[in-house]
Design a protein around this motif. Structure first.
Motif, PDB file in Angstrom:
ATOM      1  N   UNK A  63      48.573  70.936  43.532  1.00  0.00           N
ATOM      2  CA  UNK A  63      47.452  71.790  43.137  1.00  0.00           C
ATOM      3  C   UNK A  63      46.408  70.920  42.439  1.00  0.00           C
ATOM      4  N   UNK A  64      45.679  70.151  43.226  1.00  0.00           N
ATOM      5  CA  UNK A  64      44.767  69.144  42.700  1.00  0.00           C
ATOM      6  C   UNK A  64      43.337  69.668  42.717  1.00  0.00           C
ATOM      7  N   UNK A  65      42.591  69.353  41.666  1.00  0.00           N
ATOM      8  CA  UNK A  65      41.158  69.628  41.634  1.00  0.00           C
ATOM      9  C   UNK A  65      40.474  68.378  42.166  1.00  0.00           C
ATOM     10  N   UNK A  66      39.617  68.549  43.146  1.00  0.00           N
ATOM     11  CA  UNK A  66      38.948  67.420  43.766  1.00  0.00           C
ATOM     12  C   UNK A  66      37.496  67.353  43.332  1.00  0.00           C
ATOM     13  N   UNK A  67      37.010  66.137  43.152  1.00  0.00           N
ATOM     14  CA  UNK A  67      35.594  65.897  42.880  1.00  0.00           C
ATOM     15  C   UNK A  67      34.934  65.443  44.168  1.00  0.00           C
ATOM     16  N   UNK A  68      33.649  65.655  44.231  1.00  0.00           N
ATOM     17  CA  UNK A  68      32.878  65.137  45.357  1.00  0.00           C
ATOM     18  C   UNK A  68      32.237  63.819  44.970  1.00  0.00           C
ATOM     19  N   UNK A  69      31.857  63.007  45.935  1.00  0.00           N
ATOM     20  CA  UNK A  69      31.266  61.708  45.627  1.00  0.00           C
ATOM     21  C   UNK A  69      29.918  61.805  44.918  1.00  0.00           C
ATOM     22  N   UNK A  70      29.305  62.982  44.949  1.00  0.00           N
ATOM     23  CA  UNK A  70      28.007  63.164  44.302  1.00  0.00           C
ATOM     24  C   UNK A  70      28.112  63.764  42.906  1.00  0.00           C
ATOM     25  N   UNK A  71      29.336  63.973  42.416  1.00  0.00           N
ATOM     26  CA  UNK A  71      29.505  64.534  41.075  1.00  0.00           C
ATOM     27  C   UNK A  71      28.982  63.567  40.020  1.00  0.00           C
ATOM     28  N   UNK A  72      28.421  64.137  38.964  1.00  0.00           N
ATOM     29  CA  UNK A  72      27.992  63.319  37.829  1.00  0.00           C
ATOM     30  C   UNK A  72      29.198  63.039  36.934  1.00  0.00           C
ATOM     31  N   UNK A  73      29.033  62.084  36.049  1.00  0.00           N
ATOM     32  CA  UNK A  73      30.077  61.779  35.069  1.00  0.00           C
ATOM     33  C   UNK A  73      30.362  63.024  34.226  1.00  0.00           C
ATOM     34  N   UNK A  74      29.317  63.755  33.889  1.00  0.00           N
ATOM     35  CA  UNK A  74      29.480  64.958  33.076  1.00  0.00           C
ATOM     36  C   UNK A  74      30.288  66.022  33.809  1.00  0.00           C
ATOM     37  N   UNK A  75      30.030  66.197  35.098  1.00  0.00           N
ATOM     38  CA  UNK A  75      30.786  67.171  35.885  1.00  0.00           C
ATOM     39  C   UNK A  75      32.258  66.780  35.970  1.00  0.00           C
ATOM     40  N   UNK A  76      32.521  65.507  36.175  1.00  0.00           N
ATOM     41  CA  UNK A  76      33.904  65.033  36.241  1.00  0.00           C
ATOM     42  C   UNK A  76      34.605  65.238  34.905  1.00  0.00           C
ATOM     43  N   UNK A  77      33.939  64.882  33.818  1.00  0.00           N
ATOM     44  CA  UNK A  77      34.529  65.039  32.483  1.00  0.00           C
ATOM     45  C   UNK A  77      34.794  66.513  32.188  1.00  0.00           C
ATOM     46  N   UNK A  78      33.874  67.394  32.553  1.00  0.00           N
ATOM     47  CA  UNK A  78      34.054  68.827  32.303  1.00  0.00           C
ATOM     48  C   UNK A  78      35.237  69.377  33.097  1.00  0.00           C
ATOM     49  N   UNK A  79      35.366  68.969  34.354  1.00  0.00           N
ATOM     50  CA  UNK A  79      36.486  69.437  35.183  1.00  0.00           C
ATOM     51  C   UNK A  79      37.816  68.955  34.608  1.00  0.00           C
ATOM     52  N   UNK A  80      37.853  67.714  34.149  1.00  0.00           N
ATOM     53  CA  UNK A  80      39.080  67.169  33.569  1.00  0.00           C
ATOM     54  C   UNK A  80      39.422  67.878  32.255  1.00  0.00           C
ATOM     55  N   UNK A  81      38.417  68.172  31.457  1.00  0.00           N
ATOM     56  CA  UNK A  81      38.654  68.874  30.192  1.00  0.00           C
ATOM     57  C   UNK A  81      39.150  70.300  30.449  1.00  0.00           C
ATOM     58  N   UNK A  82      38.520  70.996  31.401  1.00  0.00           N
ATOM     59  CA  UNK A  82      38.944  72.357  31.742  1.00  0.00           C
ATOM     60  C   UNK A  82      40.381  72.390  32.246  1.00  0.00           C
ATOM     61  N   UNK A  83      40.715  71.433  33.108  1.00  0.00           N
ATOM     62  CA  UNK A  83      42.037  71.418  33.723  1.00  0.00           C
ATOM     63  C   UNK A  83      43.108  70.752  32.886  1.00  0.00           C
TER      64      UNK A  83
END
Length: 118
Positions: A63-83
């Motif tokens: 059950x993995x959350x995937x990022x897209x190659x166009x994600x910003x650092x902020x979007x990646x950090x927010x997804x990791x914090x949420x999950x």
């Protein structure tokens, strides 16, 4: 990357050799892409399981959350914090482009907030 039939010891050796805390697991017999982390290996060892017998398929997260190659650092950090996770698999279409770790985010943050930009 490791396969679902690698043993935990094999996965740990590959992760150690590459100095990374996770490995993407691709099962050619399924549609999913999973992730095995150092914590998964640690939990198996802590439970007294045999790392030479146990297969990665039984100890990974599908059950993995995937990022897209166009994600910003902020979007990646927010997804990791949420999950509540430390690694984020990056997919470009259906292909694995890489993995972003908390360490990667810290490196970028430190560079952006350094007086010298280094």
């Amino acid at each position: 990357m490791v396969g679902p039939e690698h043993t935990l010891r094999q996965a740990a050796r590959m992760m150690s050799a590459r100095r990374v805390g996770s490995a993407v697991v691709i099962d050619p017999d399924s549609e999913g892409i999973g992730i095995m982390t150092e914590r998964d290996v640690l939990n198996a060892i802590g439970a007294g399981l045999d790392c030479d017998v146990e297969r990665t398929a039984a100890h990974l997260t599908w059950d993995v959350v995937y990022a897209g190659p166009d994600w910003t650092v902020e979007e990646a950090a927010a997804a990791m914090a949420r999950g509540g996770f430390r690694h984020l698999v990056v997919l470009d279409g259906r292909e694995v482009a890489g993995v972003i770790s908390v360490r990667d985010l810290m490196r970028v943050w430190a560079r952006q907030h350094s007086p010298t930009g280094v």
